[in-house]
Design a protein around this motif. Sequence first.
Motif, mmCIF file in Angstrom:
data_model
loop_
_atom_site.group_PDB
_atom_site.id
_atom_site.type_symbol
_atom_site.label_atom_id
_atom_site.label_comp_id
_atom_site.label_asym_id
_atom_site.label_seq_id
_atom_site.Cartn_x
_atom_site.Cartn_y
_atom_site.Cartn_z
ATOM 1 N N PHE A 203 -2.205 -21.760 5.548
ATOM 2 C CA PHE A 203 -1.854 -21.340 4.200
ATOM 3 C C PHE A 203 -1.775 -19.814 4.194
ATOM 4 C CE2 PHE A 203 -3.360 -25.569 2.819
ATOM 5 C CZ PHE A 203 -2.304 -25.902 1.990
ATOM 6 N N ILE A 204 -0.611 -19.312 3.843
ATOM 7 C CA ILE A 204 -0.368 -17.878 3.780
ATOM 8 C C ILE A 204 -0.353 -17.437 2.319
ATOM 9 C CG2 ILE A 204 1.238 -16.008 4.316
ATOM 10 C CD1 ILE A 204 0.158 -17.232 6.824
ATOM 11 N N MET A 205 -1.083 -16.369 2.044
ATOM 12 C CA MET A 205 -0.981 -15.723 0.739
ATOM 13 C C MET A 205 -0.179 -14.440 0.967
ATOM 14 S SD MET A 205 -4.883 -16.440 -0.564
ATOM 15 C CE MET A 205 -4.602 -15.938 -2.265
ATOM 16 N N PRO A 206 1.125 -14.517 0.769
ATOM 17 C CA PRO A 206 1.988 -13.397 1.161
ATOM 18 C C PRO A 206 1.888 -12.220 0.193
ATOM 19 C CG PRO A 206 3.270 -15.053 0.030
ATOM 20 C CD PRO A 206 1.878 -15.616 0.169
ATOM 21 N N PRO A 207 2.316 -11.054 0.631
ATOM 22 C CA PRO A 207 2.438 -9.945 -0.321
ATOM 23 C C PRO A 207 3.539 -10.258 -1.320
ATOM 24 C CG PRO A 207 3.464 -9.379 1.769
ATOM 25 C CD PRO A 207 2.776 -10.693 1.971
ATOM 26 N N VAL A 208 3.339 -9.837 -2.543
ATOM 27 C CA VAL A 208 4.256 -10.145 -3.647
ATOM 28 C C VAL A 208 4.686 -8.840 -4.304
ATOM 29 C CG1 VAL A 208 4.431 -11.312 -5.887
ATOM 30 C CG2 VAL A 208 3.207 -12.414 -4.007
ATOM 31 N N GLY B 240 -1.136 -10.660 2.125
ATOM 32 C CA GLY B 240 -0.995 -9.653 1.078
ATOM 33 C C GLY B 240 -2.157 -8.684 1.057
ATOM 34 N N PHE B 241 -3.380 -9.212 1.208
ATOM 35 C CA PHE B 241 -4.545 -8.332 1.202
ATOM 36 C C PHE B 241 -4.576 -7.475 2.468
ATOM 37 C CE2 PHE B 241 -9.017 -7.398 2.141
ATOM 38 C CZ PHE B 241 -9.318 -6.647 1.020
ATOM 39 N N THR B 242 -4.218 -8.063 3.607
ATOM 40 C CA THR B 242 -4.170 -7.286 4.856
ATOM 41 C C THR B 242 -3.212 -6.109 4.709
ATOM 42 O OG1 THR B 242 -4.672 -9.243 6.179
ATOM 43 C CG2 THR B 242 -3.655 -7.390 7.319
ATOM 44 N N GLU B 243 -2.067 -6.357 4.070
ATOM 45 C CA GLU B 243 -1.108 -5.277 3.844
ATOM 46 C C GLU B 243 -1.662 -4.252 2.860
ATOM 47 O OE1 GLU B 243 2.001 -4.562 5.234
ATOM 48 O OE2 GLU B 243 1.197 -6.002 6.687
ATOM 49 N N ALA B 244 -2.363 -4.721 1.829
ATOM 50 C CA ALA B 244 -2.936 -3.796 0.844
ATOM 51 C C ALA B 244 -3.895 -2.802 1.506
ATOM 52 C CB ALA B 244 -3.646 -4.576 -0.260
ATOM 53 N N LEU B 245 -4.648 -3.276 2.502
ATOM 54 C CA LEU B 245 -5.595 -2.395 3.193
ATOM 55 C C LEU B 245 -4.907 -1.253 3.918
ATOM 56 C CD1 LEU B 245 -8.149 -4.923 4.753
ATOM 57 C CD2 LEU B 245 -8.526 -3.397 2.812
ATOM 58 N N LYS B 246 -3.629 -1.421 4.234
ATOM 59 C CA LYS B 246 -2.887 -0.386 4.951
ATOM 60 C C LYS B 246 -2.382 0.708 4.017
ATOM 61 C CE LYS B 246 -1.192 -3.817 8.294
ATOM 62 N NZ LYS B 246 0.040 -4.473 8.831
ATOM 63 N N ARG B 247 -2.465 0.489 2.713
ATOM 64 C CA ARG B 247 -1.961 1.459 1.744
ATOM 65 C C ARG B 247 -3.043 2.466 1.380
ATOM 66 N NH1 ARG B 247 1.395 -2.159 3.697
ATOM 67 N NH2 ARG B 247 3.309 -2.481 2.480
ATOM 68 N N ASP B 248 -2.602 3.624 0.905
ATOM 69 C CA ASP B 248 -3.538 4.693 0.545
ATOM 70 C C ASP B 248 -4.280 4.394 -0.750
ATOM 71 O OD1 ASP B 248 -2.774 6.198 2.765
ATOM 72 O OD2 ASP B 248 -1.153 7.195 1.667
ATOM 73 N N SER B 249 -3.627 3.723 -1.686
ATOM 74 C CA SER B 249 -4.197 3.494 -3.008
ATOM 75 C C SER B 249 -4.200 2.003 -3.316
ATOM 76 C CB SER B 249 -3.385 4.231 -4.090
ATOM 77 O OG SER B 249 -3.359 5.623 -3.825
ATOM 78 N N VAL B 250 -5.362 1.492 -3.736
ATOM 79 C CA VAL B 250 -5.504 0.065 -4.010
ATOM 80 C C VAL B 250 -6.134 -0.107 -5.396
ATOM 81 C CG1 VAL B 250 -6.416 -2.144 -3.224
ATOM 82 C CG2 VAL B 250 -5.853 -0.364 -1.543
ATOM 83 N N ILE B 251 -5.408 -0.756 -6.286
ATOM 84 C CA ILE B 251 -5.876 -0.983 -7.655
ATOM 85 C C ILE B 251 -6.264 -2.444 -7.815
ATOM 86 C CG2 ILE B 251 -5.167 -1.070 -10.094
ATOM 87 C CD1 ILE B 251 -3.250 1.242 -9.511
ATOM 88 N N CYS B 252 -7.386 -2.676 -8.473
ATOM 89 C CA CYS B 252 -7.763 -4.029 -8.891
ATOM 90 C C CYS B 252 -7.447 -4.183 -10.366
ATOM 91 C CB CYS B 252 -9.242 -4.285 -8.648
ATOM 92 S SG CYS B 252 -9.784 -5.928 -9.218
#
Length: 213
Positions: A131-136, A55-67
């Motif tokens: 252990f995979i933490m998938p994108p949700v 999920g985090f690896t995919e988040a890095l590919k996006r233009d905008s990342v919110i915490c």
Amino acid sequence: MAMDIDAPGDAQLEIVRGLKGVVHAFYLSRDILEQVREEEAKVRAMGNITVDNVGFTEALKRDSVICIVKDPRFRPPAEPTVILQSGNGEILGEEVFPFTAGQYMEKNEVVWLSDGFVMFPKVPADGGETFIMPPVTFPELNSSNGCKNVVSCSPAPTCDLMIRKHYGLEDNPKLASVIVAFDRLGDGETAPDTDPLIADYIAREKEIRDRIN
């Protein structure tokens, strides 16, 4: 720095801030994202099993990342945030929530490791477990409010702490972080409601549940 992260934001950020249980929500800079990426690569589970935060690896590919820094009132995730996967891609176990536990009760094909995780011992595996933490999914951001390729995930506990320290936030054990990332739709552009990678995980999890029903 907490005053800066709470400054008024764009439409997407304000949608997230309006959700129940959100204490803070702010865009992450690329420098802290790189630090988190390095830390995530070091994470191991019990028994030295590799943890892959897809999920985090995919988040890095996006233009905008919110915490999002959230308290216990925040809604639960729509899908499991942790799965155990074999080297050949079979799902061997997954996280269970109170609202999903009923589908596994009294099933001989599952083994409960804890109140929050079940194993599927009859699923064939070839070793190499991870252990995979998938994108949700994160349904509050979608094409109707200008978003596409929306994914969310939970950072590892050490990364959660790293983010909060970076932005001058307290280390409060009652709070936790969620990351949601997206790209922005162009004029006239459309997008599916669910990111294709998330849809694949959901389909594989459904296949496992269908096997034991």
